[in-house]
Design a protein around this motif. Structure first.
Motif, PDB file in Angstrom:
ATOM      1  N   LEU A   1       0.797  -1.214   0.000  1.00  0.00           N
ATOM      2  CA  LEU A   1       0.000   0.000   0.000  1.00  0.00           C
ATOM      3  C   LEU A   1       0.837   1.275   0.000  1.00  0.00           C
ATOM      4  CD1 LEU A   1      -2.508  -1.178   2.753  1.00  0.00           C
ATOM      5  CD2 LEU A   1      -2.862  -1.209   0.260  1.00  0.00           C
ATOM      6  N   GLN A   2       2.073   1.163   0.485  1.00  0.00           N
ATOM      7  CA  GLN A   2       2.912   2.351   0.684  1.00  0.00           C
ATOM      8  C   GLN A   2       4.362   1.909   0.760  1.00  0.00           C
ATOM      9  OE1 GLN A   2       1.187   5.333   1.766  1.00  0.00           O
ATOM     10  NE2 GLN A   2       2.939   6.603   2.216  1.00  0.00           N
ATOM     11  N   PRO A   3       5.301   2.670   0.183  1.00  0.00           N
ATOM     12  CA  PRO A   3       6.713   2.326   0.356  1.00  0.00           C
ATOM     13  C   PRO A   3       7.172   2.560   1.798  1.00  0.00           C
ATOM     14  CG  PRO A   3       6.465   4.214  -1.133  1.00  0.00           C
ATOM     15  CD  PRO A   3       5.099   3.822  -0.678  1.00  0.00           C
ATOM     16  N   ILE A   4       8.223   1.878   2.179  1.00  0.00           N
ATOM     17  CA  ILE A   4       8.799   1.992   3.519  1.00  0.00           C
ATOM     18  C   ILE A   4      10.266   2.370   3.356  1.00  0.00           C
ATOM     19  CG2 ILE A   4       9.218   0.807   5.708  1.00  0.00           C
ATOM     20  CD1 ILE A   4       7.254  -1.373   4.768  1.00  0.00           C
ATOM     21  N   THR A   5      10.757   3.231   4.233  1.00  0.00           N
ATOM     22  CA  THR A   5      12.183   3.558   4.222  1.00  0.00           C
ATOM     23  C   THR A   5      12.818   3.038   5.511  1.00  0.00           C
ATOM     24  OG1 THR A   5      12.039   5.692   5.355  1.00  0.00           O
ATOM     25  CG2 THR A   5      11.660   5.698   2.972  1.00  0.00           C
ATOM     26  N   THR A   6      14.112   3.259   5.643  1.00  0.00           N
ATOM     27  CA  THR A   6      14.828   2.767   6.825  1.00  0.00           C
ATOM     28  C   THR A   6      14.473   3.534   8.084  1.00  0.00           C
ATOM     29  OG1 THR A   6      16.694   4.191   6.319  1.00  0.00           O
ATOM     30  CG2 THR A   6      16.811   1.901   5.569  1.00  0.00           C
ATOM     31  N   GLN A   7      13.749   4.622   7.972  1.00  0.00           N
ATOM     32  CA  GLN A   7      13.429   5.414   9.157  1.00  0.00           C
ATOM     33  C   GLN A   7      12.109   4.986   9.791  1.00  0.00           C
ATOM     34  OE1 GLN A   7      14.609   9.313   9.232  1.00  0.00           O
ATOM     35  NE2 GLN A   7      16.507   8.716   8.260  1.00  0.00           N
ATOM     36  N   TYR A   8      11.579   3.842   9.400  1.00  0.00           N
ATOM     37  CA  TYR A   8      10.306   3.356   9.911  1.00  0.00           C
ATOM     38  C   TYR A   8      10.502   2.119  10.784  1.00  0.00           C
ATOM     39  CZ  TYR A   8       7.650   6.274   6.651  1.00  0.00           C
ATOM     40  OH  TYR A   8       7.091   7.322   5.981  1.00  0.00           O
ATOM     41  N   LEU A   9       9.750   2.060  11.882  1.00  0.00           N
ATOM     42  CA  LEU A   9       9.640   0.847  12.686  1.00  0.00           C
ATOM     43  C   LEU A   9       8.458   0.084  12.116  1.00  0.00           C
ATOM     44  CD1 LEU A   9      10.408  -0.909  15.111  1.00  0.00           C
ATOM     45  CD2 LEU A   9       8.868   0.510  16.498  1.00  0.00           C
ATOM     46  N   VAL A  10       8.669  -1.157  11.714  1.00  0.00           N
ATOM     47  CA  VAL A  10       7.641  -1.918  11.007  1.00  0.00           C
ATOM     48  C   VAL A  10       7.080  -2.999  11.927  1.00  0.00           C
ATOM     49  CG1 VAL A  10       7.119  -3.232   8.922  1.00  0.00           C
ATOM     50  CG2 VAL A  10       8.911  -1.490   8.864  1.00  0.00           C
ATOM     51  N   SER A  11       5.743  -3.014  12.051  1.00  0.00           N
ATOM     52  CA  SER A  11       5.044  -3.972  12.911  1.00  0.00           C
ATOM     53  C   SER A  11       4.144  -4.853  12.074  1.00  0.00           C
ATOM     54  CB  SER A  11       4.205  -3.229  13.958  1.00  0.00           C
ATOM     55  OG  SER A  11       5.028  -2.418  14.766  1.00  0.00           O
ATOM     56  N   PHE A  12       4.158  -6.149  12.387  1.00  0.00           N
ATOM     57  CA  PHE A  12       3.404  -7.155  11.640  1.00  0.00           C
ATOM     58  C   PHE A  12       2.354  -7.763  12.568  1.00  0.00           C
ATOM     59  CE2 PHE A  12       7.577  -6.597   9.969  1.00  0.00           C
ATOM     60  CZ  PHE A  12       7.447  -6.673   8.591  1.00  0.00           C
ATOM     61  N   TYR A  13       1.093  -7.570  12.239  1.00  0.00           N
ATOM     62  CA  TYR A  13      -0.022  -8.058  13.044  1.00  0.00           C
ATOM     63  C   TYR A  13      -0.653  -9.240  12.326  1.00  0.00           C
ATOM     64  CZ  TYR A  13       0.521  -3.821  15.725  1.00  0.00           C
ATOM     65  OH  TYR A  13       1.030  -2.828  16.517  1.00  0.00           O
ATOM     66  N   ALA A  14      -0.639 -10.401  12.969  1.00  0.00           N
ATOM     67  CA  ALA A  14      -1.120 -11.639  12.350  1.00  0.00           C
ATOM     68  C   ALA A  14      -2.303 -12.194  13.135  1.00  0.00           C
ATOM     69  CB  ALA A  14       0.011 -12.668  12.297  1.00  0.00           C
ATOM     70  N   ARG A  15      -3.345 -12.585  12.398  1.00  0.00           N
ATOM     71  CA  ARG A  15      -4.550 -13.172  13.001  1.00  0.00           C
ATOM     72  C   ARG A  15      -4.967 -14.398  12.206  1.00  0.00           C
ATOM     73  NH1 ARG A  15      -4.544  -8.501  11.985  1.00  0.00           N
ATOM     74  NH2 ARG A  15      -5.840  -8.626  10.147  1.00  0.00           N
ATOM     75  N   VAL A  16      -5.360 -15.435  12.934  1.00  0.00           N
ATOM     76  CA  VAL A  16      -5.878 -16.638  12.270  1.00  0.00           C
ATOM     77  C   VAL A  16      -7.240 -16.296  11.689  1.00  0.00           C
ATOM     78  CG1 VAL A  16      -6.676 -19.001  12.632  1.00  0.00           C
ATOM     79  CG2 VAL A  16      -4.579 -18.191  13.762  1.00  0.00           C
ATOM     80  N   ALA A  17      -7.399 -16.555  10.399  1.00  0.00           N
ATOM     81  CA  ALA A  17      -8.666 -16.272   9.710  1.00  0.00           C
ATOM     82  C   ALA A  17      -9.543 -17.515   9.645  1.00  0.00           C
ATOM     83  CB  ALA A  17      -8.390 -15.746   8.298  1.00  0.00           C
ATOM     84  N   ARG A  18      -8.914 -18.672   9.341  1.00  0.00           N
ATOM     85  CA  ARG A  18      -9.668 -19.932   9.222  1.00  0.00           C
ATOM     86  C   ARG A  18      -8.771 -21.101   9.589  1.00  0.00           C
ATOM     87  NH1 ARG A  18     -10.652 -17.505   4.466  1.00  0.00           N
ATOM     88  NH2 ARG A  18      -9.475 -18.970   3.221  1.00  0.00           N
ATOM     89  N   VAL A  19      -9.394 -22.119  10.155  1.00  0.00           N
ATOM     90  CA  VAL A  19      -8.673 -23.351  10.484  1.00  0.00           C
ATOM     91  C   VAL A  19      -9.413 -24.504   9.814  1.00  0.00           C
ATOM     92  CG1 VAL A  19      -7.907 -24.889  12.338  1.00  0.00           C
ATOM     93  CG2 VAL A  19      -7.913 -22.411  12.691  1.00  0.00           C
TER      94      VAL A  19
END
Length: 135
Positions: free
Chosen positions: A66-84
């Motif tokens: 959705l958007q470029p990222i540079t080295t000045q960003y702290l990047v967080s990854f949020y993961a959720r189980v959608a289906r089992v």
């Protein structure tokens, strides 16, 4: 495409990373492959926590930058189980980047959905046990 938000999700991230200059592509942004790799790690953490076993990635169902990222960003990854399913598990991962010290900006930079398969130690598929948190 502006996807600015005012805050990160209320849940805990599966993974939080600070990209380094070695992670840059030729345009000076974080290499998309680096982001994809971290999304797979974050998704597998959510899948392993739910299945309580080894998992392997079998599909990247969708992936949108959705958007470029540079080295000045702290990047967080949020993961959720959608289906089992019986042996497979689908996980949604949203990626946010935050920058600025005094004027914090938070951007949603990517979203993805991946499918993992639960594995036995010998490499064969295994059934995913019922969720102990759900009666």
């Amino acid at each position: 495409m502006s996807t600015a938000t005012e805050h990160l999700p209320d849940e805990q991230p599966a993974l939080r990373m600070l990209p380094m200059p070695r992670d840059l592509n030729a345009a000076g942004d974080i290499f998309g492959g680096w982001v994809m790799s971290q999304v797979d790690v974050a998704g597998s953490i959510a899948a392993m926590r739910r299945t309580r076993c080894r998992v392997v990635t079998v599909a990247v169902n969708s992936f949108v930058f959705l958007q470029p990222i540079t080295t000045q960003y702290l990047v967080s990854f949020y993961a959720r189980v959608a289906r089992v399913g019986t042996t497979s598990i689908v996980v949604d991962v949203d990626v946010y980047a935050e920058t600025g010290y005094e004027n914090l900006r938070v951007l949603k930079v990517a979203t993805a959905q991946l499918t993992y398969v639960a594995m036995n130690e010998d490499g064969s598929k295994r059934a995913i046990p019922p969720d102990p948190a759900k009666p």
